[in-house]
Design an enzyme around this catalytic site. Structure first.
Site, mmCIF file in Angstrom:
data_model
loop_
_atom_site.group_PDB
_atom_site.id
_atom_site.type_symbol
_atom_site.label_atom_id
_atom_site.label_comp_id
_atom_site.label_asym_id
_atom_site.label_seq_id
_atom_site.Cartn_x
_atom_site.Cartn_y
_atom_site.Cartn_z
ATOM 1 N N GLU A 266 8.166 14.853 -22.134
ATOM 2 C CA GLU A 266 7.196 13.622 -21.952
ATOM 3 C C GLU A 266 7.645 12.616 -21.723
ATOM 4 O O GLU A 266 8.813 12.452 -22.008
ATOM 5 C CB GLU A 266 7.120 13.953 -23.849
ATOM 6 C CG GLU A 266 6.077 12.460 -24.081
ATOM 7 C CD GLU A 266 5.798 12.466 -25.070
ATOM 8 O OE1 GLU A 266 5.056 12.108 -26.273
ATOM 9 O OE2 GLU A 266 6.918 12.481 -26.783
ATOM 10 N N LYS A 325 -2.463 14.819 -25.157
ATOM 11 C CA LYS A 325 -1.765 15.325 -26.142
ATOM 12 C C LYS A 325 -2.477 14.940 -27.346
ATOM 13 O O LYS A 325 -3.240 14.129 -27.694
ATOM 14 C CB LYS A 325 -1.396 14.224 -26.678
ATOM 15 C CG LYS A 325 -0.011 14.118 -27.457
ATOM 16 C CD LYS A 325 1.403 13.334 -28.484
ATOM 17 C CE LYS A 325 1.918 13.805 -28.908
ATOM 18 N NZ LYS A 325 3.267 12.645 -29.112
ATOM 19 N N CYS A 375 5.768 16.606 -28.459
ATOM 20 C CA CYS A 375 6.674 15.855 -28.668
ATOM 21 C C CYS A 375 6.101 16.325 -30.678
ATOM 22 O O CYS A 375 6.161 17.537 -31.838
ATOM 23 C CB CYS A 375 6.455 14.420 -29.008
ATOM 24 S SG CYS A 375 8.019 13.670 -29.738
#
Length: 511
Positions: A266, A325, A375
């Site tokens: 990321e 995301k 994440c």
């Protein structure tokens, strides 16, 4: 004096829970921490509801304040302590409920269900929830991990809490010299948990007949000194390009296998290739050099003013696919109630305003169904489960942990990835900017990992895995069942004690 002793024991219970999580990873402290707290809540002169809340809250403080220390490095001490206190409130709610249900028939079951339900509540509310610090995530090295394949993270938390509550019940019975009947349920609960665990392990990480693929993870590293934004972004991008070209050289020389896909972390290119043709050309050249598409962490702009924290799959000829995301980190990637929280810290103005994505969580480099949880998403049950339901046969967790320095955050997150590997029966590839990057097998074992704050790459050949585990099929229904069990325990407690709660004194209890 007794109140102080109980308060101290509650705080120590929380500290024990903290040490159960990585990086310490003393998983066996998790049931002992629960046992200590439950023993406090179920003593002879049991506390009032207010006292139960207070003791639970103290245990939560003992856990979450040290566990979340990494937040201090990002936004300062006040938000760190504030979040720890908010999370501790859920432990207070558990203490309030456990005070009622711990001593009624079937107490350990009701207590464990209540614990799991309060974890569910914390993972859901407010601001989308915060699942960090769930009991399940402390068990990556423990034997109970096998249960995750069948009952998921919520069921694994329940099992840990059940063992802890049963130990407390047995200990209390021993101190009171109760007759043998008092030991029946605690012993049966621990025995059944052990039997279920032993029965589950042979099926964890079993052989796969899927096709063989080779996956590489790049850890380019981030300069520890802080430069201006443009220089810092260029350094991070250059580091990851350099490491990818180094991998390409090793492949050409026969020292590494040819990867089917290369995964970057990321934020590995905060300069969006969609807006900078030069960056796009450098990424395409790297993909051509390594002869594989690269999944790059960057920013996607949709042309309407919205922007996304994205993983864009880039080949020699440009962008191929994208994962946006979907579960954003409050106070970092999005800022709820910005004006209100600005009164407490001006760090809120550093928070981004990303838009959550709506995709399937799956990309297809070289026809490899690759599930992506970026994440923070790995902490949420629905993220990678959704990818697997969408057809993913291998999983990745690209992450940027550079902001959190050398804290325990990256190890805590790796523990979550290990639980997900068993829960969903998939290999999990963790690619982190500064480490730890890792290759996790479907049995939760780490096949390879990097050190932190260094440049490195990992290459591993795996077999794709299809099918759905019982946990993936169960979905959120497991938590619904646990909620119903907890409600049953509360109903029994009300029937047992009456609507008005009056603590028993010694005379009444002996009578």
């Amino acid at each position: 004096m007794r109140v102080l002793l109980r308060a101290g024991a509650s705080l120590l219970a929380g500290v024990a829970l903290f040490f159960a999580f990585p990086p310490a990873g003393l998983w066996w402290l998790a049931p002992l921490g629960v046992a200590t707290l439950v023993a406090v809540l179920a003593t002879r002169e049991r506390p009032t509801l207010r006292g139960g809340f207070g003791y639970g809250f103290l245990a939560g403080v003992g856990l979450f304040v040290p566990l979340l220390k990494w937040i201090d490095s990002m936004v300062g001490a006040l938000p760190w302590i504030g979040l720890g206190v908010v999370c501790a409130l859920y432990y207070g709610a558990f203490g309030l409920i456990a005070t009622r249900v711990a001593r009624v028939p079937g107490g350990p079951v009701w207590v464990a269900a209540a614990f799991s339900v309060t974890e569910w509540a914390r993972a859901s509310f407010p601001f989308g929830g915060f699942p960090w610090g769930r009991l399940a995530f402390s068990q990556a090295d423990g034997p109970l991990l096998a249960l995750a394949r069948y009952v998921g993270a919520p069921g694994l938390s329940f099992a840990v809490a059940l063992v802890g509550a049963s130990l407390a019940a047995a200990g209390i019975a021993l101190v009171r010299r109760a007759d043998r009947r008092a030991y029946l349920l605690p012993v049966a609960a621990v025995a059944l948990t052990g039997i279920a665990t032993a029965a589950a392990w042979p099926f964890v990480g079993g052989p796969s007949d899927g096709r063989t693929v080779t996956i590489a993870a790049i850890q380019g590293n981030v300069p520890e000194q802080r430069w201006d934004v443009a220089t810092q972004r260029e350094a991070v991008l250059t580091n990851h390009l350099t490491e990818t070209h180094r991998l390409a050289t090793e492949v050409r020389e026969g020292r590494q296998q040819q990867p089917d896909v290369v995964i970057w972390p990321e934020n590995s290119s905060d300069v969006s290739p969609e807006r900078d043709p030069a960056v796009a050309a450098r990424l395409a050249a790297a993909a051509a050099d390594v002869r594989a598409p690269i999944l790059v962490g960057t920013v996607h702009y949709d042309g309407t003013g919205k922007y996304y924290n994205s993983m864009i799959l880039i080949g020699p000829n440009g962008a191929l696919e994208r994962h946006d995301k979907a579960i954003l980190q409050p106070f970092g990637e999005t800022m709820p109630m910005r004006g209100f929280f600005r009164m407490f810290s001006d760090y809120v103005d550093l928070a981004n305003d990303f838009t959550p994505g709506t995709g399937t969580g799956v990309v297809h480099p070289n026809e490899v169904p690759l599930g992506v949880a970026t994440c923070y998403e790995v902490a949420f049950d629905r993220a990678l489960r959704g990818s697997v339901l969408g057809g993913a046969q291998v999983l990745t967790v690209p992450t940027n942990n550079a902001t959190f320095g050398r804290t325990g955050m990256t190890y805590q997150q790796l523990g979550m990835s290990r639980v997900r590997a068993v829960e969903l029966d998939r290999d999990v590839v963790v690619a982190a900017t500064t480490g730890v990057s890792a290759l996790v097998r479907p049995d939760g074992e780490v096949a390879a990992q990097t050190s932190i704050w260094t440049n490195a790459h990992l290459v591993e050949t795996i077999r794709l895995r299809g099918g759905l585990t019982p946990a993936a099929r169960l979905g959120d229904w497991g938590e619904v069942v646990l909620l119903l069990v907890a409600l049953c325990g509360i109903a029994i407690a009300i029937r047992h004690d009456g609507l008005r709660y009056t603590p028993l004194n010694r005379t009444e209890e002996s009578a």
